[in-house]
Design a protein around this motif. Structure first.
Motif, PDB file in Angstrom:
ATOM      1  N   UNK A   1       0.823  -1.202  -0.031  1.00  0.00           N
ATOM      2  CA  UNK A   1      -0.057   0.130  -0.039  1.00  0.00           C
ATOM      3  C   UNK A   1       0.886   1.284   0.055  1.00  0.00           C
ATOM      4  N   UNK A   2       2.072   1.060   0.838  1.00  0.00           N
ATOM      5  CA  UNK A   2       2.867   2.425   0.926  1.00  0.00           C
ATOM      6  C   UNK A   2       3.512   2.628  -0.633  1.00  0.00           C
ATOM      7  N   UNK A   3       4.124   1.681  -0.930  1.00  0.00           N
ATOM      8  CA  UNK A   3       4.722   1.868  -2.404  1.00  0.00           C
ATOM      9  C   UNK A   3       3.446   2.321  -3.474  1.00  0.00           C
ATOM     10  N   UNK A   4       2.423   1.408  -3.572  1.00  0.00           N
ATOM     11  CA  UNK A   4       1.548   1.743  -4.477  1.00  0.00           C
ATOM     12  C   UNK A   4       0.951   3.388  -4.459  1.00  0.00           C
ATOM     13  N   UNK A   5       0.694   3.888  -3.079  1.00  0.00           N
ATOM     14  CA  UNK A   5       0.258   5.126  -2.976  1.00  0.00           C
ATOM     15  C   UNK A   5       1.381   6.158  -3.224  1.00  0.00           C
ATOM     16  N   UNK A   6       2.660   5.742  -2.943  1.00  0.00           N
ATOM     17  CA  UNK A   6       3.751   6.809  -3.116  1.00  0.00           C
ATOM     18  C   UNK A   6       4.141   6.787  -4.718  1.00  0.00           C
ATOM     19  N   UNK A   7       3.739   5.931  -5.388  1.00  0.00           N
ATOM     20  CA  UNK A   7       3.942   5.874  -6.936  1.00  0.00           C
ATOM     21  C   UNK A   7       2.785   6.825  -7.332  1.00  0.00           C
TER      22      UNK A   7
END
Length: 174
Positions: free
Chosen positions: A144-150
């Protein structure tokens, strides 16, 4: 994972392990420096003053879920420009992560209270590291962190691109 005979050694080893698992959450803020990212993660873990492997596990899960929650909310704030449904989906994800963090916080507080008031009543299961639960929680939060930051990075790139194309060419040609 082989269990250490010295509980302090086991606890310290699990703290290092948890810091390593949390370091990807800090890598971009540390400009890609893994050592700085791991030190940041370890510093946050130390703030929880966890004394057992289970407390360290819960502390790491709280940190991961909290950072992923913030990332989802950031992504939701930029998603409103694309789709209200996407914004609402990201807000729901943030709420789910917050509930996970809240549940882990309550479990951690209960374990700490029991450890300080009546340590002899702590069962092994209450102090033992649960690798499956740990990996699932960290991996879900990191996804979730990586998807959101992307999503936020893509939005920021689009703003830069739009700003560059909107500028008139001020160069003088001969």
């Amino acid at each position: 994972m082989k269990e250490a005979t010295n509980p302090t050694e086991s606890t310290e080893r699990m703290r290092v392990y948890a810091s390593a698992a949390l370091s990807p959450f800090f890598t971009s803020a540390a400009n890609g420096c893994e050592t700085a990212a791991q030190k940041s993660a370890d510093s946050l873990l130390q703030d929880y003053r966890a004394a057992t492997p289970k407390e360290i596990q819960l502390s790491a899960q709280i940190i991961a879920a909290g950072l992923a929650t913030l990332a989802c909310l950031s992504a939701a704030s930029v998603a409103k420009h694309d789709s209200i449904n996407e914004m609402l989906r990201l807000q729901r994800e943030a709420l789910k992560l917050h509930r996970v963090s809240d549940k882990a916080t309550k479990m951690l507080e209960a374990r700490k209270k029991q450890r300080t008031t009546n340590p002899k009543t702590l069962a092994t299961a209450q102090t033992k590291w649960d690798e499956g639960t740990f990996q699932l929680a960290i991996n879900q939060a990191l996804d979730k962190f990586n998807d959101s930051n992307a999503r936020v990075a893509a939005y920021m790139d689009s703003l830069r691109t739009n700003a560059q194309t909107a500028r008139p060419d001020t160069s003088i040609s001969e």
